[in-house]
Design an enzyme around this catalytic site. Structure first.
Site, mmCIF file in Angstrom:
data_model
loop_
_atom_site.group_PDB
_atom_site.id
_atom_site.type_symbol
_atom_site.label_atom_id
_atom_site.label_comp_id
_atom_site.label_asym_id
_atom_site.label_seq_id
_atom_site.Cartn_x
_atom_site.Cartn_y
_atom_site.Cartn_z
ATOM 1 N N ASN A 102 0.772 -1.233 -0.145
ATOM 2 C CA ASN A 102 -0.034 -0.004 0.023
ATOM 3 C C ASN A 102 0.977 1.392 -0.079
ATOM 4 O O ASN A 102 2.153 1.219 0.092
ATOM 5 C CB ASN A 102 -0.984 0.099 1.047
ATOM 6 C CG ASN A 102 -0.310 -0.083 2.445
ATOM 7 O OD1 ASN A 102 0.430 0.860 2.825
ATOM 8 N ND2 ASN A 102 -0.352 -1.301 3.453
ATOM 9 N N ASP A 108 -4.015 -6.337 5.139
ATOM 10 C CA ASP A 108 -5.043 -7.085 5.735
ATOM 11 C C ASP A 108 -5.192 -8.442 4.807
ATOM 12 O O ASP A 108 -5.714 -9.552 5.522
ATOM 13 C CB ASP A 108 -6.381 -6.540 5.505
ATOM 14 C CG ASP A 108 -6.409 -5.270 6.409
ATOM 15 O OD1 ASP A 108 -6.039 -5.252 7.356
ATOM 16 O OD2 ASP A 108 -7.000 -4.164 5.979
ATOM 17 N N LYS A 111 9.347 -17.296 -10.193
ATOM 18 C CA LYS A 111 8.757 -16.107 -10.809
ATOM 19 C C LYS A 111 7.525 -16.733 -11.610
ATOM 20 O O LYS A 111 7.571 -17.684 -12.642
ATOM 21 C CB LYS A 111 9.758 -15.526 -11.639
ATOM 22 C CG LYS A 111 9.155 -14.235 -12.060
ATOM 23 C CD LYS A 111 10.403 -13.183 -12.746
ATOM 24 C CE LYS A 111 9.744 -12.252 -13.466
ATOM 25 N NZ LYS A 111 9.606 -12.145 -14.805
ATOM 26 N N PHE A 160 -4.169 3.178 14.803
ATOM 27 C CA PHE A 160 -4.773 4.080 13.780
ATOM 28 C C PHE A 160 -5.777 3.465 12.708
ATOM 29 O O PHE A 160 -5.768 2.069 12.810
ATOM 30 C CB PHE A 160 -3.496 4.438 12.838
ATOM 31 C CG PHE A 160 -2.550 5.616 13.255
ATOM 32 C CD1 PHE A 160 -1.857 5.431 14.386
ATOM 33 C CD2 PHE A 160 -2.745 6.740 13.090
ATOM 34 C CE1 PHE A 160 -1.004 6.342 14.841
ATOM 35 C CE2 PHE A 160 -1.962 8.010 13.410
ATOM 36 C CZ PHE A 160 -0.997 7.683 14.424
ATOM 37 N N LYS A 220 -13.564 -0.267 16.384
ATOM 38 C CA LYS A 220 -12.185 -0.742 16.245
ATOM 39 C C LYS A 220 -11.485 -0.762 17.509
ATOM 40 O O LYS A 220 -10.846 -1.572 17.979
ATOM 41 C CB LYS A 220 -11.351 -0.094 15.127
ATOM 42 C CG LYS A 220 -11.540 -0.872 13.923
ATOM 43 C CD LYS A 220 -10.778 -0.219 12.750
ATOM 44 C CE LYS A 220 -11.627 -0.718 11.496
ATOM 45 N NZ LYS A 220 -11.298 0.147 10.282
ATOM 46 N N LYS A 225 -10.716 -4.212 19.330
ATOM 47 C CA LYS A 225 -9.063 -4.410 19.230
ATOM 48 C C LYS A 225 -8.450 -4.024 20.854
ATOM 49 O O LYS A 225 -7.208 -4.005 21.099
ATOM 50 C CB LYS A 225 -8.321 -3.605 18.157
ATOM 51 C CG LYS A 225 -8.740 -4.104 16.655
ATOM 52 C CD LYS A 225 -7.901 -3.942 15.915
ATOM 53 C CE LYS A 225 -8.083 -4.087 14.272
ATOM 54 N NZ LYS A 225 -7.124 -3.918 13.526
HETATM 55 N N1 CTP Z 1 -3.444 -3.813 11.914
HETATM 56 C C1 CTP Z 1 -3.008 -4.605 12.474
HETATM 57 N N2 CTP Z 1 -2.874 -5.870 11.587
HETATM 58 C C2 CTP Z 1 -3.378 -5.950 10.598
HETATM 59 C C3 CTP Z 1 -4.153 -4.726 10.085
HETATM 60 C C4 CTP Z 1 -4.149 -3.636 10.821
HETATM 61 O O1 CTP Z 1 -2.475 -4.739 13.693
HETATM 62 N N3 CTP Z 1 -3.373 -6.973 10.114
HETATM 63 C C5 CTP Z 1 -3.761 -2.308 12.757
HETATM 64 C C6 CTP Z 1 -3.092 -1.087 12.201
HETATM 65 O O2 CTP Z 1 -1.616 -0.958 12.420
HETATM 66 C C7 CTP Z 1 -3.878 -0.043 12.578
HETATM 67 C C8 CTP Z 1 -5.147 -0.743 13.033
HETATM 68 O O3 CTP Z 1 -4.916 -2.057 13.008
HETATM 69 O O4 CTP Z 1 -3.376 0.426 13.896
HETATM 70 C C9 CTP Z 1 -6.190 -0.630 11.725
HETATM 71 O O5 CTP Z 1 -7.238 -1.409 11.911
HETATM 72 P P1 CTP Z 1 -7.884 -2.082 10.617
HETATM 73 O O6 CTP Z 1 -9.228 -2.640 11.333
HETATM 74 O O7 CTP Z 1 -7.032 -2.549 9.679
HETATM 75 O O8 CTP Z 1 -8.562 -0.701 9.851
HETATM 76 P P2 CTP Z 1 -7.934 -0.268 8.661
HETATM 77 O O9 CTP Z 1 -6.854 -0.836 8.192
HETATM 78 O O10 CTP Z 1 -8.369 1.333 8.833
HETATM 79 O O11 CTP Z 1 -9.335 -0.655 7.583
HETATM 80 P P3 CTP Z 1 -10.294 -1.666 7.722
HETATM 81 O O12 CTP Z 1 -11.433 -1.101 8.070
HETATM 82 O O13 CTP Z 1 -10.148 -2.318 6.159
HETATM 83 O O14 CTP Z 1 -10.235 -2.842 8.486
#
Ligand code: CTP
Length: 431
Positions: free
Chosen positions: A230, A299, A309, A344, A358, A362
């Site tokens: 990304n 994700d 390859k 974040f 979240k 989390k």
């Molecule tokens: N994060 C993580 N592990 C992942 C993905 C995200 O620890 N595999 C953490 C990121 O570092 C960030 C937070 O989770 O602090 C973001 O949460 P997330 O749910 O992934 O939100 P977004 O990336 O904003 O989007 P989505 O809504 O697609 O989940």
């Protein structure tokens, strides 16, 4: 906003000015931006600092000492034949005396020549000799023509200085005195002032904290040369690591691939994939008191990664994906009492509701939410605008500000949460 970029409600009352009792030695070198240094003196004094000024020989071609003497209320130190204008001339050890009394050596504007001298220990005038003699932090604010700024010699001198802990108020993009448009303009005076305040006023309020920061993107490989990733630049996480270190914390920075130089004084652990990031965070988290997950962890990853390859077939190609480990969620499950976890989130709609969801899911203590549809917020830029939400139900929108300023605001929240809990900093758990 006040001049230092602080919210009005954070603005200090008279008598507790952020730079009260601090002495800044301001070195001015030979750039057209030298005239701006005069205003900087006024603004430093407004914040309570005492300012001593060294004008380099070349600065004198652009500005006169009387202006600086009047604005600072003190004699100005010049290079020419070891002469000082306005008194306070105490012989040839002047650089040692100046160095001993300084809480910060600020060089604004700093020319390419000055950066070169600092990087290589050349002490052939009063300012460069003082720079070698100080034990306090050094902050440089370069200003020069774009081509000079981008020259590998200047950039490598700057990297060398940063690796030794010299702080840099990076120049900005805009019209330059030489008639071209580009990077090289002296940083905005408010930004320089904020750096000074960050450096001097809040220096050790994170002493004792062990802050673990993640930054940057991850890469998820489908074969040895191709990956999903990304646009994260890593700037927010690097700014957080640097800000936490400036404020006295021990800092470990775990980052995915970026082009940034890790801040000096920080333990740097590079990783590439989400899985490597998860493993590194899980190894470091037990001894951390604060975790800030600023990394844009992928994700999803390819369900199968080929060791050779992949060849094109000319046919449509579909790529099955599987979820990566969610690092924050994993950490939430092993979090101990007193550890503060910050995440974040980047959203395009329902920002507050999504972020709050979240935060709870989390088990975060604080979330910094970006609306990435807004100009100047989120990924891959120099600035950010975030909504902070705490587990206790508080909220704060920040203005659109440089990521370093946002980093300090986030750390201010961490401190507030720590103080509210009133239990002090937790001891590390022994694995
Ligand atoms: N994060 C993580 N592990 C992942 C993905 C995200 O620890 N595999 C953490 C990121 O570092 C960030 C937070 O989770 O602090 C973001 O949460 P997330 O749910 O992934 O939100 P977004 O990336 O904003 O989007 P989505 O809504 O697609 O989940």
């Amino acid at each position: 906003m006040t001049e230092t970029g602080m919210n009005r409600r954070d603005a200090p009352s008279a008598g507790e000015l952020p730079l009260a009792g601090k002495r800044v030695v301001l070195g001015v070198t030979g750039s057209i931006a030298a005239y701006k240094a005069a205003d900087l003196v006024r603004r430093l004094r407004e914040q309570g600092a005492e300012v001593r000024i060294i004008l380099s020989r070349h600065a004198l071609a652009f500005v006169g000492p009387l202006t600086f003497q009047t604005l600072s209320g003190h004699g100005v130190f010049l290079d020419r034949e070891e002469e000082a204008i306005g008194g306070e001339d105490d012989a040839a050890i002047r650089h040692i005396a100046l160095a001993r009394e300084a809480d910060l050596l600020l060089i604004a504007p700093a020319t390419a020549n000055l950066l070169g001298k600092l990087a290589h220990g050349i002490a052939d005038d009063l300012l460069s000799s003082t720079a070698l003699a100080v034990t306090c932090p050094i902050l440089v604010a370069p200003a020069m023509n774009t081509v000079m700024w981008q020259h590998p010699a200047v950039q490598s001198n700057l990297s060398l200085l940063q690796s030794r802990g010299v702080l840099v108020a990076a120049p900005e993009e805009g019209p330059l005195a030489c008639g071209v448009e580009g990077v090289g303009r002296l940083a905005d005076l408010s930004a320089i002032l904020q750096r000074v305040v960050d450096c001097l006023a809040r220096r050790h309020d994170l002493a004792g904290e062990r802050v673990l920061v993640t930054a940057g993107p991850t890469r998820e490989f489908l074969d040895p040369v191709r990956y999903l990733s990304n646009r994260s630049s890593g700037r927010m996480g690097f700014a957080l690591a640097e800000a936490a270190r400036e404020r006295g914390a021990q800092v470990v920075l775990i980052s995915g691939p970026t082009t940034l130089t890790p801040p000096a004084g920080v333990t740097y652990l590079p990783v590439i994939t989400a899985e490597e990031m998860r493993d590194a965070v899980h190894r470091q988290f037990p001894s951390a008191t604060v975790l800030v997950m600023a990394a844009a962890v992928a994700d999803y990853r390819p369900a199968v990664s080929s060791s050779s390859k992949l060849k094109k077939t000319g046919q449509p190609f579909s790529l099955p994906l599987e979820p990566t480990p969610d690092v924050l969620e994993g950490v939430g499950a092993i979090k101990r009492d007193g550890q503060i976890v910050v995440g974040f989130t980047a959203e395009t709609q329902d920002l507050e509701a999504q972020a709050r969801d979240k935060l709870t899911r989390k088990r975060m203590d604080l979330v910094a939410a970006n609306d990435i549809t807004e100009a100047g917020a989120g990924f891959d830029g120099e600035t950010n605008r975030v909504l902070f939400l705490t587990a206790d139900g508080e909220r704060e929108w920040t203005p659109c500000e440089p990521k370093r300023v946002v980093a300090h605001r986030l750390l201010d929240w961490v401190l507030r949460i720590r103080m509210r809990r009133g239990k002090g900093i937790p001891a590390p758990s022994v694995p």
